[in-house]
Write a protein that holds these residues in place. Sequence first.
Motif, PDB file in Angstrom:
ATOM      1  N   PHE A  29       8.667   2.454  18.382  1.00 28.67           N
ATOM      2  CA  PHE A  29       9.394   1.215  17.880  1.00 28.67           C
ATOM      3  C   PHE A  29       9.801   1.332  16.642  1.00 28.67           C
ATOM      4  N   GLY A  30       9.579   2.588  15.863  1.00 26.81           N
ATOM      5  CA  GLY A  30      10.043   2.922  14.460  1.00 26.81           C
ATOM      6  C   GLY A  30       9.302   1.776  13.738  1.00 26.81           C
ATOM      7  N   GLN A  31       8.171   1.918  13.633  1.00 27.23           N
ATOM      8  CA  GLN A  31       7.558   0.519  13.019  1.00 27.23           C
ATOM      9  C   GLN A  31       6.897   0.861  11.276  1.00 27.23           C
ATOM     10  N   HIS A  32       7.537   0.297  10.500  1.00 27.10           N
ATOM     11  CA  HIS A  32       6.982   0.646   9.094  1.00 27.10           C
ATOM     12  C   HIS A  32       7.146  -0.770   8.390  1.00 27.10           C
ATOM     13  N   PHE A  33       5.761  -1.203   8.243  1.00 27.05           N
ATOM     14  CA  PHE A  33       5.376  -2.646   7.663  1.00 27.05           C
ATOM     15  C   PHE A  33       5.439  -2.934   6.275  1.00 27.05           C
ATOM     16  N   LEU A  34       6.063  -3.836   5.811  1.00 25.66           N
ATOM     17  CA  LEU A  34       6.352  -4.227   4.355  1.00 25.66           C
ATOM     18  C   LEU A  34       4.850  -4.837   3.787  1.00 25.66           C
ATOM     19  N   HIS A  35       4.687  -4.476   2.887  1.00 23.97           N
ATOM     20  CA  HIS A  35       3.357  -4.884   2.163  1.00 23.97           C
ATOM     21  C   HIS A  35       3.435  -5.412   0.606  1.00 23.97           C
ATOM     22  N   ASP A  36       4.599  -4.890   0.020  1.00 22.33           N
ATOM     23  CA  ASP A  36       4.976  -5.195  -1.452  1.00 22.33           C
ATOM     24  C   ASP A  36       5.231  -6.570  -1.686  1.00 22.33           C
ATOM     25  N   GLN A  37       4.260  -7.438  -2.421  1.00 19.80           N
ATOM     26  CA  GLN A  37       4.545  -8.745  -2.422  1.00 19.80           C
ATOM     27  C   GLN A  37       5.720  -9.050  -3.408  1.00 19.80           C
ATOM     28  N   TYR A  38       5.947  -8.072  -4.372  1.00 12.48           N
ATOM     29  CA  TYR A  38       7.324  -8.424  -5.253  1.00 12.48           C
ATOM     30  C   TYR A  38       8.674  -8.129  -4.530  1.00 12.48           C
ATOM     31  N   ILE A  39       8.775  -7.207  -3.796  1.00  8.55           N
ATOM     32  CA  ILE A  39       9.778  -7.210  -2.707  1.00  8.55           C
ATOM     33  C   ILE A  39       9.832  -8.228  -1.774  1.00  8.55           C
ATOM     34  N   ILE A  40       8.706  -8.610  -1.054  1.00 10.51           N
ATOM     35  CA  ILE A  40       8.926  -9.613  -0.313  1.00 10.51           C
ATOM     36  C   ILE A  40       9.185 -11.033  -0.938  1.00 10.51           C
ATOM     37  N   ASN A  41       8.728 -11.376  -2.096  1.00  8.12           N
ATOM     38  CA  ASN A  41       9.483 -12.421  -2.674  1.00  8.12           C
ATOM     39  C   ASN A  41      10.799 -12.372  -3.162  1.00  8.12           C
ATOM     40  N   ALA A  42      11.375 -11.273  -3.399  1.00  6.18           N
ATOM     41  CA  ALA A  42      12.648 -10.991  -3.697  1.00  6.18           C
ATOM     42  C   ALA A  42      13.528 -11.085  -2.490  1.00  6.18           C
ATOM     43  N   ILE A  43      13.142 -10.639  -1.484  1.00  8.50           N
ATOM     44  CA  ILE A  43      14.082 -10.897  -0.172  1.00  8.50           C
ATOM     45  C   ILE A  43      13.870 -12.201   0.221  1.00  8.50           C
ATOM     46  N   ILE A  44      12.725 -13.078   0.074  1.00  8.20           N
ATOM     47  CA  ILE A  44      13.121 -14.507   0.465  1.00  8.20           C
ATOM     48  C   ILE A  44      13.878 -15.160  -0.493  1.00  8.20           C
TER      49      ILE A  44
ATOM     50  N   PRO B 205       3.189   2.601   7.452  1.00  7.93           N
ATOM     51  CA  PRO B 205       3.098   3.908   7.139  1.00  7.93           C
ATOM     52  C   PRO B 205       4.098   4.047   6.261  1.00  7.93           C
ATOM     53  N   THR B 206       4.038   4.999   5.077  1.00  6.63           N
ATOM     54  CA  THR B 206       5.062   5.228   3.986  1.00  6.63           C
ATOM     55  C   THR B 206       6.011   6.032   4.951  1.00  6.63           C
ATOM     56  N   PRO B 207       7.407   5.695   4.824  1.00  7.00           N
ATOM     57  CA  PRO B 207       8.360   6.384   5.514  1.00  7.00           C
ATOM     58  C   PRO B 207       8.950   7.518   4.601  1.00  7.00           C
ATOM     59  N   LYS B 208       9.678   8.322   4.849  1.00  8.91           N
ATOM     60  CA  LYS B 208      10.046   9.587   4.046  1.00  8.91           C
ATOM     61  C   LYS B 208      11.350   9.386   3.258  1.00  8.91           C
ATOM     62  N   VAL B 209      11.777   7.971   3.426  1.00  8.11           N
ATOM     63  CA  VAL B 209      12.950   7.688   2.889  1.00  8.11           C
ATOM     64  C   VAL B 209      12.899   6.185   2.144  1.00  8.11           C
ATOM     65  N   ASN B 210      13.636   5.871   1.226  1.00 10.01           N
ATOM     66  CA  ASN B 210      13.547   4.487   0.580  1.00 10.01           C
ATOM     67  C   ASN B 210      14.725   3.760   1.557  1.00 10.01           C
ATOM     68  N   SER B 211      14.445   2.345   1.308  1.00  6.61           N
ATOM     69  CA  SER B 211      15.169   1.222   1.998  1.00  6.61           C
ATOM     70  C   SER B 211      15.898   0.666   1.067  1.00  6.61           C
TER      71      SER B 211
END
Length: 268
Positions: free
Chosen positions: A15-30, A183-189
């Motif tokens: 499923f190509g799963q990588h889960f977001l956990h950084d709260q700063y990034i989460i808040n910025a997206i919202i 898990p940490t991917p090999k690339v940035n997003s």
Amino acid sequence: MINQLHHIYHAKKRFGQHFLHDQYIINAIINAIYPQYWQVMLEIGPGLGALTEKIEPLVNRLTVIEIDRDLTLHLKNNSRLKQKINIFNQDALIFDFSDFSKKQGQLLRIFGNLPYNISTPLIFYIFSHINAIHDMHFMLQEEVANRLLANPGNKNYGRLSVMSQYYCQIFPVISVPANALTPTPKVNSTVVRLTPIRAITQSPNRIHALHRITKAAFNQRRKKISNSLQYLISVDELIKMNISPDLRAENISVLQYCQLADWLTKHC
């Protein structure tokens, strides 16, 4: 709760799963999405609910599409969400966005951390429902985001660039480092905003022709278009359209691709 689940839930590669956990990034997206209480918000691939839990208090109803049955069960059992959340346990590639929008009586605001392995085909699929969409906010592999945003002459400019820019205005929102995901991917997003262009011509014939032209051109992107498009449009016709036969696929603008598609629609 979400951080604890990161340790006990094993991401599924299929499923190509990588889960977001950084709260700063989460808040910025919202903050970038800026959801309003009355709007129809639809999340693709909520995963462990990092964005879901933050957006839920801001809206009247939140719909999510999640293909993973285990994650669907987790979301259904989340006491914070089950009063408001509407879950579709299915593949987003077969979800009828147009029908759902019609039933809701308004355009959809779609967002999500798109799985790496289906992001491009999913974007193309969603474009087929573009009339049902108000806007989209997607977190994508940096490479995919660069292709969406690329201008003619850029090495990243390709078929995805042309089709995306035909349908939408596209803006970068925020860069997401790999360590913001588990898990940490090999690339940035990168998170991008796509806003549909309402004035575009959406006749099926034109869109079909645009797909044919871009596919033919970029399948042989190193060749001059006089060669890559030779079975579709003659050199004389290219010249009549003020499009040099010596150009390569990556040097042709979205407007010029539309010219080519319109010619093809009328003559083939």
